[in-house]
Motif scaffolding. Sequence first.
Motif, mmCIF file in Angstrom:
data_model
loop_
_atom_site.group_PDB
_atom_site.id
_atom_site.type_symbol
_atom_site.label_atom_id
_atom_site.label_comp_id
_atom_site.label_asym_id
_atom_site.label_seq_id
_atom_site.Cartn_x
_atom_site.Cartn_y
_atom_site.Cartn_z
ATOM 1 N N GLY A 55 0.796 -1.212 0.000
ATOM 2 C CA GLY A 55 0.000 0.000 0.000
ATOM 3 C C GLY A 55 0.831 1.267 0.000
ATOM 4 N N PHE A 56 0.130 2.377 -0.009
ATOM 5 C CA PHE A 56 0.787 3.684 0.013
ATOM 6 C C PHE A 56 1.378 3.981 1.387
ATOM 7 N N GLY A 57 0.630 3.703 2.443
ATOM 8 C CA GLY A 57 1.130 3.933 3.793
ATOM 9 C C GLY A 57 2.295 3.005 4.096
ATOM 10 N N PRO A 58 3.253 3.437 4.926
ATOM 11 C CA PRO A 58 4.409 2.599 5.251
ATOM 12 C C PRO A 58 3.995 1.233 5.790
ATOM 13 N N ASP A 59 4.576 0.181 5.219
ATOM 14 C CA ASP A 59 4.386 -1.197 5.683
ATOM 15 C C ASP A 59 2.923 -1.622 5.676
ATOM 16 N N THR A 60 2.180 -1.158 4.694
ATOM 17 C CA THR A 60 0.787 -1.559 4.560
ATOM 18 C C THR A 60 0.598 -2.373 3.289
ATOM 19 N N PHE A 61 -0.556 -3.011 3.184
ATOM 20 C CA PHE A 61 -0.932 -3.728 1.975
ATOM 21 C C PHE A 61 -2.445 -3.776 1.913
ATOM 22 N N TYR A 62 -2.962 -4.048 0.717
ATOM 23 C CA TYR A 62 -4.414 -4.069 0.560
ATOM 24 C C TYR A 62 -4.791 -5.037 -0.548
ATOM 25 N N GLY A 63 -6.058 -5.449 -0.531
ATOM 26 C CA GLY A 63 -6.580 -6.389 -1.519
ATOM 27 C C GLY A 63 -7.738 -7.158 -0.914
ATOM 28 N N ALA A 64 -8.114 -8.227 -1.575
ATOM 29 C CA ALA A 64 -9.250 -9.031 -1.116
ATOM 30 C C ALA A 64 -8.785 -10.222 -0.278
ATOM 31 N N TYR A 65 -9.674 -10.647 0.606
ATOM 32 C CA TYR A 65 -9.555 -11.915 1.325
ATOM 33 C C TYR A 65 -8.410 -11.970 2.341
ATOM 34 N N LEU A 66 -8.098 -10.824 2.958
ATOM 35 C CA LEU A 66 -7.218 -10.900 4.119
ATOM 36 C C LEU A 66 -7.876 -11.782 5.175
ATOM 37 N N ASP A 67 -9.195 -11.772 5.180
ATOM 38 C CA ASP A 67 -10.011 -12.663 6.018
ATOM 39 C C ASP A 67 -10.248 -13.963 5.234
ATOM 40 N N ASN A 68 -9.560 -15.095 5.597
ATOM 41 C CA ASN A 68 -8.588 -15.106 6.661
ATOM 42 C C ASN A 68 -7.334 -15.878 6.241
ATOM 43 N N GLY A 69 -6.893 -15.598 5.025
ATOM 44 C CA GLY A 69 -5.593 -16.137 4.659
ATOM 45 C C GLY A 69 -4.510 -15.649 5.592
ATOM 46 N N LEU A 70 -4.713 -14.464 6.205
ATOM 47 C CA LEU A 70 -3.713 -13.970 7.145
ATOM 48 C C LEU A 70 -3.572 -14.891 8.348
ATOM 49 N N THR A 104 -14.553 -6.618 2.081
ATOM 50 C CA THR A 104 -14.616 -5.835 0.852
ATOM 51 C C THR A 104 -13.451 -6.240 -0.039
ATOM 52 N N ILE A 105 -13.391 -5.636 -1.217
ATOM 53 C CA ILE A 105 -12.300 -5.932 -2.149
ATOM 54 C C ILE A 105 -11.034 -5.170 -1.802
ATOM 55 N N SER A 106 -11.109 -4.257 -0.844
ATOM 56 C CA SER A 106 -9.955 -3.424 -0.493
ATOM 57 C C SER A 106 -9.642 -3.490 0.994
ATOM 58 N N GLU A 107 -9.650 -4.711 1.545
ATOM 59 C CA GLU A 107 -9.205 -4.872 2.923
ATOM 60 C C GLU A 107 -7.767 -4.377 3.032
ATOM 61 N N SER A 108 -7.445 -3.732 4.150
ATOM 62 C CA SER A 108 -6.120 -3.126 4.316
ATOM 63 C C SER A 108 -5.540 -3.507 5.667
ATOM 64 N N ALA A 109 -4.227 -3.682 5.711
ATOM 65 C CA ALA A 109 -3.575 -4.071 6.959
ATOM 66 C C ALA A 109 -2.139 -3.584 6.964
ATOM 67 N N CYS A 110 -1.476 -3.784 8.100
ATOM 68 C CA CYS A 110 -0.081 -3.396 8.288
ATOM 69 C C CYS A 110 0.760 -4.651 8.475
ATOM 70 N N THR A 111 1.839 -4.761 7.716
ATOM 71 C CA THR A 111 2.673 -5.968 7.817
ATOM 72 C C THR A 111 3.307 -6.092 9.194
ATOM 73 N N ARG A 112 3.556 -4.976 9.865
ATOM 74 C CA ARG A 112 4.151 -5.058 11.201
ATOM 75 C C ARG A 112 3.207 -5.739 12.186
ATOM 76 N N ASP A 113 1.903 -5.501 12.055
ATOM 77 C CA ASP A 113 0.927 -6.176 12.917
ATOM 78 C C ASP A 113 0.924 -7.680 12.649
ATOM 79 N N VAL A 114 1.019 -8.047 11.365
ATOM 80 C CA VAL A 114 1.036 -9.460 10.997
ATOM 81 C C VAL A 114 2.266 -10.139 11.589
ATOM 82 N N LEU A 115 3.404 -9.475 11.484
ATOM 83 C CA LEU A 115 4.631 -10.048 12.043
ATOM 84 C C LEU A 115 4.575 -10.090 13.563
ATOM 85 N N ALA A 116 3.991 -9.075 14.186
ATOM 86 C CA ALA A 116 3.854 -9.088 15.645
ATOM 87 C C ALA A 116 3.026 -10.280 16.091
#
Length: 417
Positions: free
Chosen positions: A198-213, A356-368
């Motif tokens: 994503g545009f924000g530092p260490d972010t990403f976006y797309g579909a189906y973060l729920d719940n491949g993460l 939604t098709i534009s779920e957004s998250a922070c990679t640092r949270d995923v790593l934490a």
Amino acid sequence: MADNAKPWTASMPDTQFQLMHDILAAPSPIGLEAAMTEGVLKPYFEGFAPEGWAVRNFKGHAGVVLDTHPGRDDLFTVMVIGHADKIRMQVRSIGEDGKVWINSDSFLPTTLLGHEVSIFSEDPEAPGEYRRLDGGTVEALGAIHFADPKLRAGEKGVRKEQLYVELQIHGKDKKKQIEALGIRPGDSILMNRPIRRGFGPDTFYGAYLDNGLGCFVSAESARLVAESGGAQNIRMLFAAATYEEIGRFGSRVLVGEMRPDAIIGVDVNHDYVAAPGIGDRRMAPVEMGKGFTMSVGAIVSEQLNRRIEQVARDNDIPMQRDVVGADTGTDGMAGVLGNVDCAATSVGMPIRNMHTISESACTRDVLACTYAVAETLKAMDAEEKQTGVLAEAFRSQHPRLDQARSLGHQGAGDAED
């Protein structure tokens, strides 16, 4: 963990991000999850699993479990569960004008409009074989010129019954053109939006973060345990379950089959701070970019939570407490729903725009979240080695509120400065 090794404070490496991308991109609608579980996760598990670990799969669904000690039912057992099933739309009927009418499942109809989708159709001539059709978009209203004034003004919404996939069919016998492709009622439809940074530092976006993460965290925590030589004294089960989006049925089966002593469900959570229009609800201030979340309330085990929180403190892993009330809403409920006696909790990552098709998250949270799970498992493994009575500790050390210390006013401190 060494003081200088805090991956959750840095950007996710490209190779790890690609693994997360591949997990999330695997087409795994409810009931057809094997693309993720057997196509991506199973080979990944087998690529790092030490000798003696084994991947188990099942007859009735496509869930998989990486088992550190197959057959060792005598060991204290912890299961980490993510769910591989994605919300899917389905073909409902085909119109004479070539419209493929669909259901919206757990999506808000208005969030689907105009977005590209893929239809996965079973070959009518070869049951069990599937084809993929790309190029369609979800529509409901057509041009604004044909909408009634209330729709144009935003005073009226879109009903789920209005949704259809536009395949740009034209010419004679439009319905027959669709039927000739073998598309039938019940075929699964997924949004076509792989994740990207994503545009924000260490972010990403797309579909189906729920719940491949959640499956990513399960897989990566397993790798970290394997690389550290852990899982010597307790049995660990790293699971990708199914059927969560329709009632958490798959994880119940896994827990019923393998009967763990403890469960850590891993799922996405909400960024309540950024969620629009809920300020007056006074939700817990869970926020993207501020660490993983841990559920408090419902059926969660305070003993298991205590161990996770201690690990987070010891390793300076940022953690946020989330209030879940009567139900965690995740596979952390699998034990109680499956009638299995086990300590359980739920951890996760705050995301925005869920379902939604534009779920957004922070990679640092995923790593934490990943490292919190892995370090908790290693700490429990060490605790069992030291005491040999981990199971008994969970039985006999339930918090006693009748033994709570009296708390008085602590003074204003610097409040008036």
